[in-house]
Enzyme design. Structure first.
Site, PDB file in Angstrom:
ATOM      1  N   CYS A 136     -10.136 -36.589 -12.197  1.00 11.20           N
ATOM      2  CA  CYS A 136      -9.462 -37.171 -11.714  1.00 11.20           C
ATOM      3  C   CYS A 136      -8.536 -37.150 -13.105  1.00 11.20           C
ATOM      4  CB  CYS A 136     -10.928 -38.178 -11.943  1.00 11.20           C
ATOM      5  SG  CYS A 136     -11.081 -38.630 -10.320  1.00 11.20           S
ATOM      6  N   ARG A 194      -4.980 -32.732 -13.063  1.00 16.58           N
ATOM      7  CA  ARG A 194      -6.968 -33.052 -12.441  1.00 16.58           C
ATOM      8  C   ARG A 194      -6.866 -33.992 -11.958  1.00 16.58           C
ATOM      9  NH1 ARG A 194      -9.573 -33.024 -17.450  1.00 16.58           N
ATOM     10  NH2 ARG A 194     -11.263 -34.489 -16.440  1.00 16.58           N
ATOM     11  N   TRP A 199      -8.752 -37.494  -7.828  1.00 16.68           N
ATOM     12  CA  TRP A 199      -8.968 -36.607  -6.920  1.00 16.68           C
ATOM     13  C   TRP A 199      -9.778 -37.348  -6.379  1.00 16.68           C
ATOM     14  CZ3 TRP A 199     -13.440 -33.448  -6.555  1.00 16.68           C
ATOM     15  CH2 TRP A 199     -13.092 -32.190  -5.528  1.00 16.68           C
ATOM     16  N   ASN A 214     -13.751 -41.298 -14.110  1.00 16.26           N
ATOM     17  CA  ASN A 214     -14.149 -39.871 -13.943  1.00 16.26           C
ATOM     18  C   ASN A 214     -15.368 -39.477 -13.450  1.00 16.26           C
ATOM     19  OD1 ASN A 214     -13.178 -37.318 -15.760  1.00 16.26           O
ATOM     20  ND2 ASN A 214     -13.746 -37.226 -13.578  1.00 16.26           N
ATOM     21  N   GLY A 215     -16.067 -39.012 -12.511  1.00 20.09           N
ATOM     22  CA  GLY A 215     -17.333 -38.055 -12.449  1.00 20.09           C
ATOM     23  C   GLY A 215     -17.688 -38.872 -11.221  1.00 20.09           C
ATOM     24  N   GLU A 230      -7.423 -11.338  -8.298  1.00 18.99           N
ATOM     25  CA  GLU A 230      -7.222 -12.482  -9.389  1.00 18.99           C
ATOM     26  C   GLU A 230      -5.268 -12.585  -8.204  1.00 18.99           C
ATOM     27  OE1 GLU A 230      -7.105 -15.037 -10.793  1.00 18.99           O
ATOM     28  OE2 GLU A 230      -5.601 -15.686 -11.122  1.00 18.99           O
ATOM     29  N   LYS A 282      -4.545 -15.912  -6.853  1.00 18.46           N
ATOM     30  CA  LYS A 282      -3.285 -16.428  -6.692  1.00 18.46           C
ATOM     31  C   LYS A 282      -2.680 -16.955  -6.056  1.00 18.46           C
ATOM     32  CE  LYS A 282      -4.008 -18.596  -9.873  1.00 18.46           C
ATOM     33  NZ  LYS A 282      -5.348 -18.169 -10.985  1.00 18.46           N
ATOM     34  N   GLU A 341      -4.229 -19.805  -3.276  1.00 16.39           N
ATOM     35  CA  GLU A 341      -4.074 -21.176  -3.689  1.00 16.39           C
ATOM     36  C   GLU A 341      -3.373 -21.670  -3.669  1.00 16.39           C
ATOM     37  OE1 GLU A 341      -5.877 -21.747  -7.461  1.00 16.39           O
ATOM     38  OE2 GLU A 341      -5.412 -20.041  -7.685  1.00 16.39           O
ATOM     39  N   HIS A 394     -15.520   0.191   4.659  1.00 14.46           N
ATOM     40  CA  HIS A 394     -16.651  -0.234   5.074  1.00 14.46           C
ATOM     41  C   HIS A 394     -16.324  -1.907   6.194  1.00 14.46           C
ATOM     42  CE1 HIS A 394     -18.678   2.608   2.805  1.00 14.46           C
ATOM     43  NE2 HIS A 394     -17.729   2.697   2.530  1.00 14.46           N
ATOM     44  N   LYS A 407      -7.388 -29.372 -12.268  1.00 22.84           N
ATOM     45  CA  LYS A 407      -7.302 -28.049 -12.214  1.00 22.84           C
ATOM     46  C   LYS A 407      -8.712 -27.879 -13.313  1.00 22.84           C
ATOM     47  CE  LYS A 407      -5.192 -26.196 -15.785  1.00 22.84           C
ATOM     48  NZ  LYS A 407      -4.926 -23.900 -14.888  1.00 22.84           N
TER      49      LYS A 407
HETATM   50  C1  F6R Z   1      -7.838 -20.927 -10.676  1.00 22.08           C
HETATM   51  C2  F6R Z   1      -7.907 -22.474 -10.991  1.00 22.08           C
HETATM   52  C3  F6R Z   1      -9.480 -21.586 -11.122  1.00 22.08           C
HETATM   53  C4  F6R Z   1     -10.777 -22.012 -12.703  1.00 22.08           C
HETATM   54  C5  F6R Z   1     -11.560 -22.722 -12.444  1.00 22.08           C
HETATM   55  C6  F6R Z   1     -12.079 -22.510 -14.307  1.00 22.08           C
HETATM   56  O1  F6R Z   1      -5.743 -20.796 -10.643  1.00 22.08           O
HETATM   57  O2  F6R Z   1      -7.334 -22.532 -12.350  1.00 22.08           O
HETATM   58  O3  F6R Z   1     -10.144 -21.066 -10.220  1.00 22.08           O
HETATM   59  O4  F6R Z   1      -9.922 -20.530 -12.921  1.00 22.08           O
HETATM   60  O5  F6R Z   1     -11.417 -23.535 -12.076  1.00 22.08           O
HETATM   61  O6  F6R Z   1     -11.711 -23.222 -14.647  1.00 22.08           O
HETATM   62  P1  F6R Z   1     -12.085 -22.985 -16.293  1.00 22.08           P
HETATM   63  O7  F6R Z   1     -11.377 -22.371 -16.702  1.00 22.08           O
HETATM   64  O8  F6R Z   1     -11.492 -24.787 -16.760  1.00 22.08           O
HETATM   65  O9  F6R Z   1     -13.026 -23.374 -16.440  1.00 22.08           O
END
Ligand code: F6R
Length: 617
Positions: free
Chosen positions: A2, A28, A76, A102-103, A490, A494, A497, A513, A612
């Protein structure tokens, strides 16, 4: 999760600036959005399910009067489905108070039942509407003073919140409060504003102060009065933010993610180059690092903790440390640490890595370490974030604002910072000589021009060919070893997601395995096979995939005909020392995910269900 933006000005209409700021916070949360104003003793609200564009359209047709006070929110969902009635801002049933939040209010059900008993009516399923009613119920006994009513309400609230409230009877002030969710205050010329992060307010000001946990504040057009948890006034110095509004904009790119992928060569320079002390073969961090040679020799191990993409950085932090400083490293998922047995910290240093510096799991892990007597080094991109302020030691990554929900340049900046950290620890402990340190620094300096090849026409064509293989499938595997095991993870994260294709990253040795059972002609494998100690083993793994009719997308060094001869598509990368290969190899994997998601018509910058900054556990 949010996003909040609010402003109160001396004159003029603040609604457009607040909506503009809200758009930078869409990362967010983006399932619904709303805005409220106070005018002629009444609160007016517009709320719409969907992205901010839907709200804007609604405002175009069904405009609000001009107002020098406005509160806005992008959501969100935590409580209640994304519907207009659940979107913020929320008012109490008599429309005396309006709140954005937010929360999560954990005891909202009990509070709601109590308020219902007292005659309050509810029209949404949210915890925030409960908050608005609770505050409104306390207004009268506090002589209509909104700040006093909020201070009376907050002790009754359990959970996390950043909240902004206004009262129908006062169009000249906003009241804000925070506990575990971020809130910054911007001090402009005749306008005071607040938001979940600084970029949201860059259109109004570049002078900020941060509200700390447990604090409240009253904002008027010309002032911000902060109160500590005991309701005593406190003074706080204003900080200047050097991020520009342009940095938080797309700048002609179709998506933030693409812009941020292409910024990575500059990120290398921004994160690393000012810190390289070539003559000493060493690294010089700023004073907030605060760990001298003696301190770095005391630790017998380093523990790296983070979530998501930052967790993959943590994995590489351990590998760099063990390689350069010969010091053991542990990697722990921050959310798992919280529920592990409470062992003594001993002489470990914990490194918490977070782009936003606001990830709830990572912050809780930091506080848990500190409560056990341990020290925390935060590696973070956002100055003024909770991690930056509460960690005992800090290294900022200086990547600039990252807006695309899928992290790219922030990951790259974290890897550069962790490389520097390992080098510094190696030098401090006498494991690396000045000459060895110098070699590692010059490897890093020479990396930047080599990265250009990854943005060439030939590289783009190779990404297209690889996307032809991945875009049609439901599932795939990413394999890597050593330094490239975290990169395989990673790459898979990517892809899943932003394209919603199921992808898993594995250390390649694990394939035999179990995962090998999945391989057939509809199940491709992305194999990272760049030069290094595990190269031959990776080549054997590729052969094993081919023997089972699996298509192979390889990441290989420029000119490697052995690997490209085995693969169906090859993403060539410049040859670099093995310890730098993660910084190179991750880039074509980011480009590949971007291309696949784009072809599939997915929302690249705002993938479904994600946000994010994950500020709830
Ligand atoms: C994936 C992504 C998330 C963040 C995770 C941690 O692309 O962005 O997996 O890496 O939510 O976020 P931070 O780095 O802000 O603690």
């Amino acid at each position: 999760m949010c996003g909040i933006v609010a402003a109160v000005g001396r004159e003029g209409n603040v609604v457009p600036s607040v909506i503009q700021g809200l758009k930078t916070l869409e990362y967010r949360g983006y399932d619904s959005a709303g805005v409220a104003i106070v005018s002629d003793g009444a609160i007016q609200v517009r709320r719409r399910t969907g992205k901010i564009a839907v709200l804007e359209e609604d405002l175009g047709q069904n405009g609000l009067p001009e107002s020098s006070i406005a509160l806005a929110h992008t959501r969100w969902a935590t409580h209640g489905a994304p519907e207009d009635r659940n979107a913020h801002p929320h008012r109490d049933h008599l429309e005396k108070v309006v709140v954005v939040h937010n929360g999560i209010i954990e005891n909202y059900a009990e509070l709601r039942a109590e308020l219902q008993e007292a005659g309050h009516e509810f029209s949404s399923d949210t915890d925030t509407e409960v908050l608005a009613n609770l505050v409104a119920s306390l207004l009268e006994e506090n002589s209509g003073d909104l700040h006093a009513a909020i201070c009376a309400a907050l002790p009754r609230v359990h959970g996390a919140y950043a909240l902004v409230a206004a009262s129908a009877s006062d169009s000249d002030s906003l009241v804000i409060a925070r506990h575990d969710s971020p809130l910054v205050v911007g001090i402009g010329d005749g306008v005071t504003c607040t938001a979940s992060d600084m970029p949201a307010l860059l259109g109004l000001t570049r002078e900020f102060l941060v509200l700390e946990n447990g604090e409240t504040a009253i904002l008027t057009p010309d002032s911000c009065q902060i109160y500590d948890p005991n309701n005593q006034t406190i003074e706080r110095a204003v900080q200047h933010c050097d991020w520009t509004p342009e940095q938080a904009e797309k700048g002609g790119y179709p998506h933030f993610m693409l812009k941020e992928i292409e910024e990575q060569p500059d990120v290398l320079a921004r994160t690393a180059f000012d810190r390289l002390h070539d003559a000493e073969g060493d690294v010089e961090f700023e004073s907030e690092f605060g760990l001298d040679d003696q301190a770095l020799c005391v630790f017998s191990r380093l523990r790296f903790m983070a979530m998501g993409t930052s967790f993959h950085s943590a994995m590489l932090g351990k590998l760099f440390l063990e390689e350069f400083a010969q010091l053991p490293g542990d990697v722990v998922n921050a959310s798992e640490f919280l529920y592990s047995p409470k062992l003594k910290e001993g002489d470990a240093l914990t490194v918490i890595i977070s782009q936003s510096g606001e990830t709830a799991d990572s912050l809780r892990a930091m506080r848990e370490v500190q409560s056990r007597g341990g020290k925390v080094l935060g590696i973070c991109n956002v100055r003024g974030s909770t991690l930056d302020r509460e960690a005992d030691h800090v290294v900022l990554t200086h990547c600039g604002p990252e807006v695309g929900v899928a992290s790219t340049k922030a990951f790259f900046g974290q890897l550069a910072a962790l490389y520097l950290l390992a080098l510094r620890v190696g030098r401090a402990r006498g494991v690396l000589s000045q000459e060895q340190g110098f070699e590692l620094l010059s490897d890093l300096r020479h990396l930047r021009p080599k990265l250009d090849a990854l943005f060439s026409e030939a590289a783009a064509q190779a990404v297209q060919k690889a996307a032809d293989i991945l875009a049609p499938v439901d599932s795939c595997l990413f394999l890597g070893r050593g330094f490239n095991h975290p990169i395989a993870m990673e790459g898979a994260l990517k892809l899943k997601e932003i394209s919603y294709i199921h992808a898993e990253g594995y250390p390649a040795g694990e394939m035999k395995h179990g995962p090998i059972a999945l391989i057939d002609d509809s199940f491709p494998v992305v194999a990272i096979a760049t030069p290094g100690r595990t190269y031959e083993k990776m080549v054997s793994n590729i052969e094993e995939v081919r023997a089972r009719s699996g298509a192979v997308v390889a990441v290989a060094a420029e000119g490697d005909e052995k690997v490209s001869g085995l693969a169906d598509a090859t993403l060539f990368v410049p040859e670099v020392p093995e310890h730098l290969s993660p910084l190179v190899n991750v880039i074509p994997l980011q480009q590949l995910s971007y291309e696949v998601a784009k072809r599939l018509g997915k929302d690249v910058d705002q993938p479904r269900n994600l946000a994010k900054s994950v500020t709830v556990e």
